[in-house]
Scaffold this motif. Structure first.
Motif, short mmCIF file in Angstrom:
data_model
loop_
_atom_site.label_atom_id
_atom_site.label_comp_id
_atom_site.label_asym_id
_atom_site.label_seq_id
_atom_site.Cartn_x
_atom_site.Cartn_y
_atom_site.Cartn_z
N LYS A 1 0.83 -1.20 0.00
CA LYS A 1 0.00 0.00 0.00
C LYS A 1 0.87 1.26 0.00
CE LYS A 1 -3.90 -2.14 2.44
NZ LYS A 1 -3.35 -3.52 2.51
N LYS A 2 0.35 2.33 -0.57
CA LYS A 2 1.07 3.60 -0.57
C LYS A 2 1.40 4.04 0.85
CE LYS A 2 0.93 8.38 -2.23
NZ LYS A 2 1.39 8.95 -0.94
N THR A 3 0.46 3.87 1.77
CA THR A 3 0.71 4.27 3.16
C THR A 3 1.87 3.49 3.75
OG1 THR A 3 -1.01 2.68 3.84
CG2 THR A 3 -1.65 5.00 3.63
N TYR A 4 2.03 2.24 3.33
CA TYR A 4 3.17 1.44 3.82
C TYR A 4 4.49 2.08 3.39
CZ TYR A 4 6.70 -2.19 4.03
OH TYR A 4 7.87 -2.87 4.26
N PHE A 5 4.60 2.39 2.10
CA PHE A 5 5.85 2.99 1.61
C PHE A 5 6.11 4.35 2.25
CE2 PHE A 5 5.01 0.23 -2.25
CZ PHE A 5 6.07 -0.62 -2.01
N ASP A 6 5.05 5.12 2.44
CA ASP A 6 5.21 6.43 3.08
C ASP A 6 5.70 6.28 4.52
OD1 ASP A 6 4.31 7.61 0.75
OD2 ASP A 6 2.27 7.93 1.48
N GLU A 7 5.07 5.39 5.27
CA GLU A 7 5.42 5.22 6.68
C GLU A 7 6.83 4.66 6.86
OE1 GLU A 7 2.30 2.77 8.13
OE2 GLU A 7 0.79 4.38 8.09
N ARG B 1 -2.82 -22.30 11.48
CA ARG B 1 -1.79 -23.33 11.47
C ARG B 1 -0.42 -22.83 11.89
NH1 ARG B 1 -3.14 -26.71 5.89
NH2 ARG B 1 -5.44 -26.68 6.12
N PHE B 2 -0.24 -21.51 11.94
CA PHE B 2 1.05 -20.94 12.32
C PHE B 2 0.83 -19.94 13.47
CE2 PHE B 2 1.28 -22.32 7.97
CZ PHE B 2 2.51 -22.96 7.88
N PRO B 3 0.67 -20.46 14.67
CA PRO B 3 0.31 -19.60 15.80
C PRO B 3 1.40 -18.63 16.24
CG PRO B 3 0.76 -21.85 16.55
CD PRO B 3 0.73 -21.89 15.06
N GLU B 4 2.64 -18.83 15.77
CA GLU B 4 3.74 -17.96 16.20
C GLU B 4 4.10 -16.92 15.14
OE1 GLU B 4 6.92 -19.93 18.60
OE2 GLU B 4 5.94 -21.78 17.90
N LEU B 5 3.22 -16.68 14.18
CA LEU B 5 3.46 -15.66 13.15
C LEU B 5 3.83 -14.32 13.77
CD1 LEU B 5 0.56 -15.99 10.54
CD2 LEU B 5 2.99 -16.37 10.09
N ASN B 6 4.65 -13.57 13.05
CA ASN B 6 4.98 -12.21 13.45
C ASN B 6 3.83 -11.29 13.00
OD1 ASN B 6 5.97 -9.66 13.90
ND2 ASN B 6 7.91 -9.97 12.84
N GLY B 7 2.82 -11.14 13.85
CA GLY B 7 1.65 -10.35 13.48
C GLY B 7 0.68 -11.14 12.63
N ARG B 8 -0.43 -10.53 12.29
CA ARG B 8 -1.42 -11.18 11.44
C ARG B 8 -0.95 -11.14 9.99
NH1 ARG B 8 -7.61 -10.09 12.40
NH2 ARG B 8 -7.56 -12.12 11.37
N VAL B 9 -1.54 -11.99 9.17
CA VAL B 9 -1.22 -11.99 7.74
C VAL B 9 -1.61 -10.64 7.14
CG1 VAL B 9 -1.75 -13.05 5.52
CG2 VAL B 9 -1.52 -14.48 7.56
N LEU B 10 -0.70 -10.05 6.38
CA LEU B 10 -0.97 -8.76 5.74
C LEU B 10 -1.48 -9.01 4.33
CD1 LEU B 10 -0.74 -5.65 5.87
CD2 LEU B 10 1.58 -5.89 4.92
N ILE B 11 -2.68 -8.51 4.03
CA ILE B 11 -3.29 -8.72 2.71
C ILE B 11 -3.22 -7.42 1.90
CG2 ILE B 11 -5.40 -9.33 1.47
CD1 ILE B 11 -6.26 -10.96 3.88
N ASN B 12 -2.66 -7.52 0.70
CA ASN B 12 -2.56 -6.39 -0.23
C ASN B 12 -3.28 -6.73 -1.53
OD1 ASN B 12 -0.66 -4.66 1.31
ND2 ASN B 12 0.78 -6.33 0.98
N SER B 13 -3.54 -5.71 -2.32
CA SER B 13 -4.06 -5.94 -3.66
C SER B 13 -2.91 -6.16 -4.63
CB SER B 13 -4.89 -4.74 -4.13
OG SER B 13 -5.35 -4.95 -5.45
N ILE B 14 -3.08 -7.09 -5.55
CA ILE B 14 -2.13 -7.20 -6.66
C ILE B 14 -2.29 -5.93 -7.50
CG2 ILE B 14 -1.59 -8.44 -8.80
CD1 ILE B 14 -2.50 -11.00 -7.41
N GLY B 15 -1.20 -5.24 -7.75
CA GLY B 15 -1.26 -3.97 -8.44
C GLY B 15 -1.62 -4.08 -9.91
N THR B 16 -1.73 -2.94 -10.55
CA THR B 16 -2.26 -2.91 -11.91
C THR B 16 -1.30 -3.52 -12.95
OG1 THR B 16 -1.50 -0.60 -11.99
CG2 THR B 16 -3.83 -0.98 -11.54
N VAL B 17 0.00 -3.42 -12.74
CA VAL B 17 0.92 -4.01 -13.72
C VAL B 17 0.99 -5.53 -13.56
CG1 VAL B 17 3.39 -4.24 -14.28
CG2 VAL B 17 2.30 -2.01 -14.30
#
Length: 299
Positions: A15-21, A258-274
């Motif tokens: 996400k754009k906010t990710y790159f900005d942050e 199935r992976f209770p020790e993950l580093n945070g929750r799964v991060l879901i992004n959109s596949i971009g336009t390209v």
């Protein structure tokens, strides 16, 4: 203050906010749809739902990579500030952008002989490429030097796994990434090919799976088989999807169970336009760190 800037391409599909942050400048690919050129700017010029809706109605976007001149301007603006650069590029196995970046670096060495630009071929795509960028950003924030982050990123790039499937194979067939026969059989027999990226960064079909539900389960089984620590995996997990958020959430739920020790929750992004111009709608991709990717036979 860090004396180098971490950069990437828009095709890291975060996400754009990710790159900005995280203070990661990105350079945009481009695509042409219905005679109009757009930047691959993380859904700003065209929302992702509109983009995929147009494809579903028959639009056939074409894409273009970042060229040498664009990289020259992108890198040059940073070098003028007295900063060195670590750039992580989309896989050379699916794009010539890595070569364009390297050509721009050679030009800029003459203009800025006291500055350094190191370029990593991610051998990955979409949020798998994004996962590698994220790991490099963590190292940067820990205070490691440009050379140290470059070395570790090069060592880790083949440890980023990409497992994905699609319920709509039209765009994969059009791009030559699967055969017309496989696409036809997939449609008729309700087969969802499970694909991944090989050790050279190419998209490879690996398994023919009947039904979307079984494809989801098999993708997560691949994570159980290959992830660092198996079910004790403590790293991050990213998913990207194209206009199929419910499917992505279903895969994320399986992973989190199935992976209770993950580093945070799964991060879901959109596949971009390209990247999405080549996958079309209906694709879910799962990314994680694991054992080293090595080539195996495929169908």
């Amino acid at each position: 203050m860090n004396q180098f800037v971490l950069t990437c391409c828009s095709t890291a599909d975060m996400k754009k906010t990710y790159f900005d942050e995280r203070q990661i400048p990105y350079v945009c690919f481009h695509y042409l749809m219905d005679g109009v050129s757009y930047p691959d700017d993380l859904g700003q010029s065209m929302p992702f739902d509109e983009f995929y809706n147009r494809i579903s109605k028959g639009a056939m976007p074409t894409t273009s990579q970042v060229n040498v001149a664009e990289f020259h301007d992108f890198f040059g603006a940073i070098l003028k500030e007295g900063k060195d650069i670590l750039h992580i590029s989309l896989s050379s196995g699916i794009s010539g952008t890595y070569n364009s970046a390297c050509s721009a670096v050679e030009e800029l060495k003459e203009e800025y002989p006291d500055r350094k630009i190191l370029v990593v071929d991610s051998l990955g795509a979409s949020s798998g490429y994004g996962l590698l960028v994220d790991a490099a950003a963590d190292l940067r924030d820990q205070g490691l030097s440009l050379e140290e982050v470059y070395r570790i990123t090069m060592e880790r790039r083949l440890h980023v796994h990409h497992w994905f499937f699609s319920t709509d194979l039209t765009s994969f067939k059009r791009g030559g990434r699967i055969s017309a026969t496989s696409a036809m059989l997939g449609t008729v027999l309700n087969i969802c090919p499970l694909m991944n990226m090989d050790h050279e960064g190419h998209l490879i079909p690996r398994h023919k799976i009947r039904t979307k539900k079984k494809a989801m389960q098999e993708a997560v089984r691949m994570m159980e088989e290959h992830a660092d620590g198996k079910n004790g995996y403590k790293g991050k997990c990213f998913i990207s999807c194209s206009a199929c958020g419910d499917d992505a959430r279903a895969v994320a739920d399986l992973v989190e169970a199935r992976f209770p020790e993950l580093n945070g929750r799964v991060l879901i992004n959109s596949i971009g336009t390209v990247i999405g111009a080549h996958t079309g709608p209906g694709t879910v991709a799962l990314f994680f760190f694991g054992d080293e990717r090595k080539d195996v036979n495929h169908f």
